[in-house]
Design a protein around this motif. Structure first.
Motif, mmCIF file in Angstrom:
data_model
loop_
_atom_site.group_PDB
_atom_site.id
_atom_site.type_symbol
_atom_site.label_atom_id
_atom_site.label_comp_id
_atom_site.label_asym_id
_atom_site.label_seq_id
_atom_site.Cartn_x
_atom_site.Cartn_y
_atom_site.Cartn_z
ATOM 1 N N CYS A 1 -11.299 5.162 -9.542
ATOM 2 C CA CYS A 1 -10.569 3.923 -9.773
ATOM 3 C C CYS A 1 -9.501 4.195 -10.825
ATOM 4 O O CYS A 1 -9.787 4.824 -11.847
ATOM 5 C CB CYS A 1 -11.538 2.867 -10.284
ATOM 6 N N ILE A 2 -8.304 3.747 -10.564
ATOM 7 C CA ILE A 2 -7.248 3.884 -11.562
ATOM 8 C C ILE A 2 -6.706 2.507 -11.896
ATOM 9 O O ILE A 2 -6.173 1.806 -11.021
ATOM 10 C CB ILE A 2 -6.107 4.790 -11.067
ATOM 11 N N PHE A 3 -6.896 2.126 -13.139
ATOM 12 C CA PHE A 3 -6.257 0.903 -13.624
ATOM 13 C C PHE A 3 -4.909 1.281 -14.194
ATOM 14 O O PHE A 3 -4.773 2.311 -14.859
ATOM 15 C CB PHE A 3 -7.089 0.239 -14.731
ATOM 16 N N ALA A 4 -3.934 0.461 -13.944
ATOM 17 C CA ALA A 4 -2.631 0.625 -14.597
ATOM 18 C C ALA A 4 -2.317 -0.680 -15.302
ATOM 19 O O ALA A 4 -2.557 -1.769 -14.757
ATOM 20 C CB ALA A 4 -1.561 0.970 -13.579
ATOM 21 N N TYR A 5 -1.835 -0.538 -16.503
ATOM 22 C CA TYR A 5 -1.525 -1.713 -17.323
ATOM 23 C C TYR A 5 -0.072 -1.644 -17.785
ATOM 24 O O TYR A 5 0.395 -0.589 -18.227
ATOM 25 C CB TYR A 5 -2.439 -1.759 -18.546
ATOM 26 N N SER A 6 0.613 -2.747 -17.673
ATOM 27 C CA SER A 6 1.986 -2.822 -18.195
ATOM 28 C C SER A 6 2.117 -4.086 -19.036
ATOM 29 O O SER A 6 1.690 -5.160 -18.601
ATOM 30 C CB SER A 6 2.990 -2.861 -17.046
ATOM 31 N N PRO A 7 2.707 -3.968 -20.205
ATOM 32 C CA PRO A 7 2.900 -5.168 -21.028
ATOM 33 C C PRO A 7 3.997 -6.093 -20.480
ATOM 34 O O PRO A 7 4.120 -7.224 -20.912
ATOM 35 C CB PRO A 7 3.290 -4.607 -22.397
ATOM 36 N N GLY A 8 4.772 -5.584 -19.522
ATOM 37 C CA GLY A 8 5.799 -6.448 -18.940
ATOM 38 C C GLY A 8 6.796 -5.650 -18.129
ATOM 39 O O GLY A 8 6.771 -4.418 -18.130
ATOM 40 N N PRO A 9 7.695 -6.337 -17.408
ATOM 41 C CA PRO A 9 8.670 -5.660 -16.551
ATOM 42 C C PRO A 9 9.484 -4.645 -17.346
ATOM 43 O O PRO A 9 9.884 -4.916 -18.473
ATOM 44 C CB PRO A 9 9.571 -6.795 -16.059
ATOM 45 N N GLY A 10 9.681 -3.485 -16.755
ATOM 46 C CA GLY A 10 10.505 -2.466 -17.402
ATOM 47 C C GLY A 10 9.707 -1.502 -18.275
ATOM 48 O O GLY A 10 10.193 -0.424 -18.599
ATOM 49 N N GLU B 1 0.877 -1.170 0.000
ATOM 50 C CA GLU B 1 0.000 0.000 0.000
ATOM 51 C C GLU B 1 0.914 1.219 0.000
ATOM 52 O O GLU B 1 1.521 1.565 1.004
ATOM 53 C CB GLU B 1 -0.896 0.002 1.246
ATOM 54 N N LEU B 2 1.015 1.866 -1.147
ATOM 55 C CA LEU B 2 1.957 2.966 -1.310
ATOM 56 C C LEU B 2 1.319 4.293 -0.940
ATOM 57 O O LEU B 2 0.097 4.412 -0.882
ATOM 58 C CB LEU B 2 2.413 3.005 -2.777
ATOM 59 N N GLN B 3 2.145 5.269 -0.739
ATOM 60 C CA GLN B 3 1.661 6.637 -0.525
ATOM 61 C C GLN B 3 2.032 7.496 -1.726
ATOM 62 O O GLN B 3 3.033 7.233 -2.391
ATOM 63 C CB GLN B 3 2.313 7.255 0.708
ATOM 64 N N GLY B 4 1.245 8.526 -1.950
ATOM 65 C CA GLY B 4 1.562 9.449 -3.035
ATOM 66 C C GLY B 4 0.324 9.827 -3.814
ATOM 67 O O GLY B 4 -0.801 9.664 -3.341
ATOM 68 N N GLU B 5 0.548 10.361 -5.007
ATOM 69 C CA GLU B 5 -0.565 10.710 -5.893
ATOM 70 C C GLU B 5 -1.211 9.422 -6.384
ATOM 71 O O GLU B 5 -0.484 8.454 -6.696
ATOM 72 C CB GLU B 5 -0.038 11.485 -7.100
ATOM 73 N N PRO B 6 -2.551 9.409 -6.514
ATOM 74 C CA PRO B 6 -3.214 8.173 -6.931
ATOM 75 C C PRO B 6 -2.649 7.566 -8.206
ATOM 76 O O PRO B 6 -2.460 6.352 -8.296
ATOM 77 C CB PRO B 6 -4.670 8.615 -7.121
ATOM 78 N N GLN B 7 -2.350 8.390 -9.199
ATOM 79 C CA GLN B 7 -1.840 7.836 -10.462
ATOM 80 C C GLN B 7 -0.457 7.217 -10.269
ATOM 81 O O GLN B 7 -0.135 6.194 -10.868
ATOM 82 C CB GLN B 7 -1.761 8.928 -11.533
#
Ligand SMILES: O=P(O)(O)OP(=O)(O)OP(=O)(O)OC[C@H]1O[C@@H](n2cnc3c(O)ncnc32)[C@H](O)[C@@H]1O
Ligand SMILES: [Mg+2]
Length: 286
Positions: free
Chosen positions: A207-216, A135-141
């Motif tokens: 709600c913020i979804f974040a998507y990554s195609p892979g590490p990096g 559970e991080l702190q900071g701006e939602p995005q």
């Protein structure tokens, strides 16, 4: 940062987070240690319980994860349920791939499954990855992005995560991404009480979804918001702050309304719909 959210206020954050003292730094963020986490006896757990993998076959809503200290994500695919499996692409020209949805919250997962199943099918297989993310702190995005980066590293492939905020306008957007801790501390009666001295009971769910195609890879974020107001608790208490949030244009709280209705107006639906668009239009698997 979205208009109306002022979660970056350092003073406010410091004031709000004094109970969360045991922090460590992950990727430049401070990660408050979950209050209910117990040190694991399992070898390897000390390397970072925030990165542990829950190995139970089911997810429990709104309960902090019981960590086993196991960190081998290869276990995930074998034990977790396939939540959404539909291949519609011409796989003679494209290879269907897989996205892991990393969450520890069964209610989120249920809603994501229902929303995906009700809409245009994705050219991907989406599976649940029961990761315990910090559970991080900071701006939602930024929280969503960093959560996604960590998840991509753990999964070693394409991943999506989401982070949910409940933002009171009278509090300039707080509790925002820290709603989990406020709900835990104050309960369903306490959240509306926070606004007792204010005429302005308006709030929005984000709600913020974040998507990554892979590490990096740099995660893409998709924001969904539903406007409403904070009311005295009404309805089932099964999912988070649903009983105290009444969306604009409705007489019922999220908790009182039919799930199929919530899933067509919710913050989660709005964000997921954008992610779906992105995946369909810009991110077809190679
Ligand atoms: O593993 P993750 O996906 O992070 O799951 P989480 O339960 O920790 O979820 P968040 O970090 O996004 O914290 C958001 C809090 O808001 C709650 N919540 C999320 N979506 C909700 C919704 O649609 N209705 C009511 N409560 C919700 C959720 O149960 C948490 O207490
Ligand atoms: Mg979380």
């Amino acid at each position: 940062m979205q208009k109306g959210v002022n979660c970056s206020s350092r003073i406010a954050q410091r004031a709000l987070f004094t109970p969360l003292k045991a922090c460590k730094s992950v990727g430049g963020f401070h990660t408050p240690v979950r209050e209910t986490e117990q040190p694991s006896q399992t070898p390897g757990a000390s390397r970072g319980h925030c990165r542990g993998v829950r190995t139970g076959a089911s997810l429990d809503s709104d309960r902090d994860p019981v960590l086993t200290g196991r960190s081998n994500v290869r276990h995930i695919k074998g034990i977790l349920p396939v939540v959404y499996k539909q291949r519609v692409m011409d796989i003679s020209t494209k290879t269907a791939s897989e996205i892991m949805f990393a969450t520890g919250n069964a209610n989120k997962l249920r809603e994501v499954v229902a929303i995906l199943e009700a809409g245009r099918p994705l050219p991907f297989t989406v599976k649940a990855a029961n990761l315990d993310l910090p559970e991080l702190q900071g701006e939602p995005q930024e929280i969503a992005k960093e959560k996604c980066r960590l998840a991509a590293q753990q999964v070693g492939g394409a991943v999506m995560v989401e982070d949910t905020s409940l933002c009171f306008n009278a509090y300039e957007g707080l509790p925002g991404p820290y709603i989990k801790w406020f709900l835990k501390a104050l309960g369903h009666e306490g959240l509306p009480r926070m606004l007792a001295g204010f005429d302005d009971k308006s709030a929005y769910a984000q709600c913020i979804f974040a998507y990554s195609p892979g590490p990096g890879a740099e995660p893409q974020v998709f924001v969904g918001r539903t406007q409403g107001r904070i009311v005295p608790s009404r309805g089932a208490t099964a999912f988070g702050w649903d009983p105290v949030f009444q969306p604009e244009g409705f007489q019922e709280t999220y908790a009182e309304m039919d799930k199929t209705v919530k899933n067509t107006i919710s913050h989660r639906y709005r964000a997921l719909d954008k992610l779906r668009d992105y995946l369909l239009n810009f991110s077809a698997p190679e």
